[in-house]
Structures are given as C-alpha cells and as structure tokens.
Write a protein that holds these residues in place. Structure first.
Motif, PDB file in Angstrom:
ATOM      1  N   GLU A   1       0.655  -1.282   0.095  1.00 17.16           N
ATOM      2  CA  GLU A   1      -0.108  -0.038  -0.032  1.00 17.16           C
ATOM      3  C   GLU A   1       0.972   1.315   0.139  1.00 17.16           C
ATOM      4  O   GLU A   1       0.637   2.008  -0.764  1.00 17.16           O
ATOM      5  N   LYS A   2       1.871   1.247   0.969  1.00 16.93           N
ATOM      6  CA  LYS A   2       3.016   2.425   0.785  1.00 16.93           C
ATOM      7  C   LYS A   2       3.463   2.562  -0.430  1.00 16.93           C
ATOM      8  O   LYS A   2       3.731   3.623  -1.078  1.00 16.93           O
ATOM      9  N   TYR A   3       3.965   1.420  -0.957  1.00 16.13           N
ATOM     10  CA  TYR A   3       4.631   1.647  -2.308  1.00 16.13           C
ATOM     11  C   TYR A   3       3.878   2.153  -3.563  1.00 16.13           C
ATOM     12  O   TYR A   3       3.902   3.005  -4.207  1.00 16.13           O
ATOM     13  N   ILE A   4       2.689   1.762  -3.509  1.00 19.73           N
ATOM     14  CA  ILE A   4       1.733   1.970  -4.357  1.00 19.73           C
ATOM     15  C   ILE A   4       1.177   3.501  -4.219  1.00 19.73           C
ATOM     16  O   ILE A   4       1.247   4.358  -5.310  1.00 19.73           O
ATOM     17  N   ASP A   5       1.151   3.926  -3.148  1.00 20.25           N
ATOM     18  CA  ASP A   5       0.569   5.221  -2.764  1.00 20.25           C
ATOM     19  C   ASP A   5       1.677   6.190  -3.146  1.00 20.25           C
ATOM     20  O   ASP A   5       1.646   7.375  -3.710  1.00 20.25           O
ATOM     21  N   ARG A   6       3.088   5.942  -2.858  1.00 23.01           N
ATOM     22  CA  ARG A   6       4.155   6.867  -3.067  1.00 23.01           C
ATOM     23  C   ARG A   6       4.547   6.714  -4.457  1.00 23.01           C
ATOM     24  O   ARG A   6       4.864   8.065  -5.192  1.00 23.01           O
ATOM     25  N   MET A   7       4.179   5.616  -5.408  1.00 18.03           N
ATOM     26  CA  MET A   7       4.441   5.633  -6.655  1.00 18.03           C
ATOM     27  C   MET A   7       3.365   6.393  -7.288  1.00 18.03           C
ATOM     28  O   MET A   7       3.755   7.143  -8.245  1.00 18.03           O
ATOM     29  N   ASN A   8       2.158   6.472  -6.912  1.00 19.73           N
ATOM     30  CA  ASN A   8       1.159   7.252  -7.585  1.00 19.73           C
ATOM     31  C   ASN A   8       1.284   9.110  -7.169  1.00 19.73           C
ATOM     32  O   ASN A   8       1.265   9.631  -8.115  1.00 19.73           O
ATOM     33  N   SER A   9       1.634   8.953  -5.948  1.00 17.67           N
ATOM     34  CA  SER A   9       1.880  10.547  -5.722  1.00 17.67           C
ATOM     35  C   SER A   9       3.205  11.162  -6.489  1.00 17.67           C
ATOM     36  O   SER A   9       2.954  12.153  -7.099  1.00 17.67           O
ATOM     37  N   PHE A  10       4.054  10.201  -6.782  1.00 15.86           N
ATOM     38  CA  PHE A  10       5.164  10.503  -7.498  1.00 15.86           C
ATOM     39  C   PHE A  10       4.782  10.801  -8.907  1.00 15.86           C
ATOM     40  O   PHE A  10       5.220  11.680  -9.674  1.00 15.86           O
ATOM     41  N   LEU A  11       4.112  10.022  -9.353  1.00 15.21           N
ATOM     42  CA  LEU A  11       3.368  10.000 -11.140  1.00 15.21           C
ATOM     43  C   LEU A  11       2.721  11.195 -11.195  1.00 15.21           C
ATOM     44  O   LEU A  11       2.785  11.924 -12.187  1.00 15.21           O
ATOM     45  N   THR A  12       1.796  11.566 -10.152  1.00 11.75           N
ATOM     46  CA  THR A  12       0.943  12.784 -10.433  1.00 11.75           C
ATOM     47  C   THR A  12       1.717  13.929 -10.259  1.00 11.75           C
ATOM     48  O   THR A  12       1.309  14.912 -10.798  1.00 11.75           O
ATOM     49  N   LYS A  13       2.530  14.194  -9.505  1.00  8.52           N
ATOM     50  CA  LYS A  13       3.502  15.158  -9.266  1.00  8.52           C
ATOM     51  C   LYS A  13       4.359  15.549 -10.447  1.00  8.52           C
ATOM     52  O   LYS A  13       4.422  16.728 -10.830  1.00  8.52           O
ATOM     53  N   TYR A  14       4.797  14.424 -10.960  1.00  6.69           N
ATOM     54  CA  TYR A  14       5.786  14.709 -12.029  1.00  6.69           C
ATOM     55  C   TYR A  14       5.236  14.405 -13.749  1.00  6.69           C
ATOM     56  O   TYR A  14       6.032  14.960 -14.485  1.00  6.69           O
ATOM     57  N   THR A  15       3.975  13.982 -13.571  1.00  3.55           N
ATOM     58  CA  THR A  15       3.524  13.644 -14.941  1.00  3.55           C
ATOM     59  C   THR A  15       2.026  13.939 -14.721  1.00  3.55           C
ATOM     60  O   THR A  15       1.431  14.151 -13.736  1.00  3.55           O
ATOM     61  N   ASP A  16       1.479  13.559 -15.843  1.00  2.00           N
ATOM     62  CA  ASP A  16      -0.159  13.738 -15.625  1.00  2.00           C
ATOM     63  C   ASP A  16      -0.835  12.294 -15.816  1.00  2.00           C
ATOM     64  O   ASP A  16      -2.061  12.200 -15.793  1.00  2.00           O
ATOM     65  N   TRP A  17       0.052  11.267 -15.156  1.00  2.00           N
ATOM     66  CA  TRP A  17      -0.736  10.057 -14.957  1.00  2.00           C
ATOM     67  C   TRP A  17      -1.457  10.015 -14.084  1.00  2.00           C
ATOM     68  O   TRP A  17      -1.223  10.523 -12.851  1.00  2.00           O
ATOM     69  N   GLN A  18      -2.726   9.503 -13.995  1.00  3.69           N
ATOM     70  CA  GLN A  18      -3.527   9.275 -12.910  1.00  3.69           C
ATOM     71  C   GLN A  18      -3.823   7.935 -12.525  1.00  3.69           C
ATOM     72  O   GLN A  18      -3.727   7.087 -13.315  1.00  3.69           O
TER      73      GLN A  18
END
Length: 320
Positions: A303-320
C-alpha cells in the motif's frame, strides 16, 4: 649472489600471484557474468526473505494472472546482433500510457507480472516487459547487468512509439538489476515520450556491487581481483565493470526518478540508492521501506509502495 636469489624469489612470488589473479578473474567471470545457473546464490543469507514474501513471489495470484494473459511476443535484433524477446499486453480500454518493465538478475520478463498486474488491472495501462540479454528467451552468452541492456531498452522504447503513435507516454519500472537497467537507460538520449523512472533496489555500478559482494561473501579485497575480472569481462562480454555505472548515467538523466529500497537489504545495500538519489541530475525522490530485504518493498509494504508511486507520477507527470 644473495641479491640474485632474492630477485628470483621475488619474481617467482609475483608470477604465482599473477597466475592466481588470472585464474580468479576467470572464476569470478564464470561465477557471476557468464550465462547459466548460479549455485553461489543458493542458500545466500542476503537473499533470504520472509515466508510471507516467498509465498507471494512463488505462489501469488499474480502468477496465475500472468499465465492467463495473451501477451503479444515481440522479437528484436539488438545492435550487436542478438535476438531479443519482449512481451506487450494491450490495456482492455484504449490508453496511450505504457509501463516498460525490467526484471532482476537471473529472472525473466514475466517476473514483472508482480507489478504489471497492478498497472494493468488497477490503472488501465498497457504493459511491456522483456527478457534481458542472457536471460529467458533472449540471446546472449553473458549477463550485461543493465549496461548493454540500456541500449536494448532505448530500441524497445522506439519500437513502442513507432507502433502505438507519437502521443504514447512511457514510464520505466525496474527491480534490482532491472532497476539499474532503467537508470542506465535514463542517462541516454530519450524521446520526450519517456516521462519518469521507478527504480526499486538498484546498485550504483557493477564494480561497486561486485566489490561489496566480494568482501561480504569471500572476505576478499576488490584489488587486484576486480580490475583483472573487469579486463576479462571487457574481452568476453564487451564492457568493463566500472563503465557499467548507473551512477554516471543518473548524473545525465532528464526524467524524474523515484528510488525505492528496503532498509534491511544486505544484497544491495540501501546506501546505494541514497548515493544515486543524491547524484541525480533530474527531479528525484527516495523512499525506504523498513524491514524489507532485497527486492521486497512491494510485497512488504504494498500500500505504501503504490501510494508513493502514484503520488510521484501525479507530481511529475499527468498520469492518474
């Protein structure tokens, strides 16, 4: 007369040491770089994982999921003439986003199904993974530890864009050797289609990793064994241990990079990710996972892995 005697003794000792060094160099090349099974990893305490992690890795539902998918098998000839295999799985709904994944040492492309299932089922992305040279169905009689593979991945990326269009967006995600592979790839001149990199449990360079393992496993100094092993590697596999450097590559990187590493990793110590993070030219983040060994973060703290990965992608890309 005594001086000549001592000179002969000295030359004799140096000759014996040189022979030992040459023999050791070929031994270490065959041990770690030559293609084939690696008995030295059997029973290696640094690769031990919890029973829960082992169950997920060997018998997790993702294994069944991989077997049920209809991957499109791709074949590519590398710049130096090797036949390489890649596997593409189109998303159920049309998407211009592709996750390009890279597996670890002695693994194969389908090992990345552990991560691919999430990207495919939960995010709706296309996924691509490949057998590294010297692994799986790909050609090659040596293991490149990501160095020659970086150019293979540039070629795979170009092929994906050519096939799926100029609006294709790509992130790279690798684990262990695969993490080093995507970091080495990040240092190349990449198309703007590549948006980010996720590197799980990477090493700084092949030389650094071998030096660490030589001390840990054999209580041997890196000199003179690693320089001579590097010479053998250069002759037989076409690269030196020092030039195969993720650290040098991230100093040139233009894409954002997320580093992930387990604090209990004794096979590739977490300090290597910290060094990489501190020397990355592009935007970068570092996440450590407590109580996780080598390649374990996703299983230990999913869960932590996925949350951090998603927040990273949201921050630096337009991936949702």
């Amino acid at each position: 007369m005594k001086r000549k005697t001592w000179l002969k003794i000295g030359i004799g000792i140096l000759s014996v040491l040189l022979i030992i060094d040459i023999i050791a160099s070929f031994y270490f090349y065959n041990l770690a770089i030559d293609r084939g099974e690696k008995d030295f990893l059997q029973g290696n305490e640094d690769l031990e994982v919890s029973a829960e992690t082992m169950e997920v890795l060997l018998e997790g539902d993702w294994r069944k999921w991989v077997d049920e998918q209809d991957f499109d098998e791709w074949t590519m000839t590398s710049g130096d003439g090797l036949e390489l295999k890649g596997y593409f799985l189109e998303s159920e709904e049309p998407s211009n986003k592709v996750v390009v994944m890279a597996h670890g040492y002695l693994g194969n492309a389908m090992d990345m199904g552990l991560y691919g299932q999430y990207y495919y089922e939960q995010k709706g992305y296309n996924i691509f993974t490949a057998d590294a040279r010297g692994h799986g169905a790909s050609g090659g009689d040596y293991i490149g530890f990501g160095w020659h593979d970086r150019k293979d991945y540039v070629d795979w990326i170009e092929r994906i864009i050519e096939r799926y269009g100029e609006d294709t967006e790509i992130i790279l995600h690798g684990v262990s050797m695969g993490a080093a592979t995507v970091l080495m790839t990040a240092g190349e001149e990449l198309p703007d289609n590549v948006k980010a990199v996720i590197a799980d449990s990477p090493y700084t360079s092949v030389y650094d990793m071998f030096a660490y393992q030589m001390d840990r496993m054999y209580n041997l100094p890196s000199f003179p064994f690693l320089p001579s092993t590097s010479v053998v590697t250069n002759i037989r596999a076409g690269y030196s241990l020092k030039e195969a450097s993720a650290l040098d590559q991230v100093k040139k990187a233009e894409v954002p990079i997320l580093y992930i590493h387990g604090t209990d990793d004794t096979f590739v110590p977490a300090r290597m990710s910290k060094i990489l993070y501190e020397n990355t030219k592009s935007e970068a983040e570092l996440m450590t996972v407590d109580d996780a060994g080598h390649g374990e973060p996703y299983v230990v703290a999913k869960e932590k892995y996925i949350d951090r990965m998603n927040s990273f992608l949201t921050k630096y890309t337009d991936w949702q």
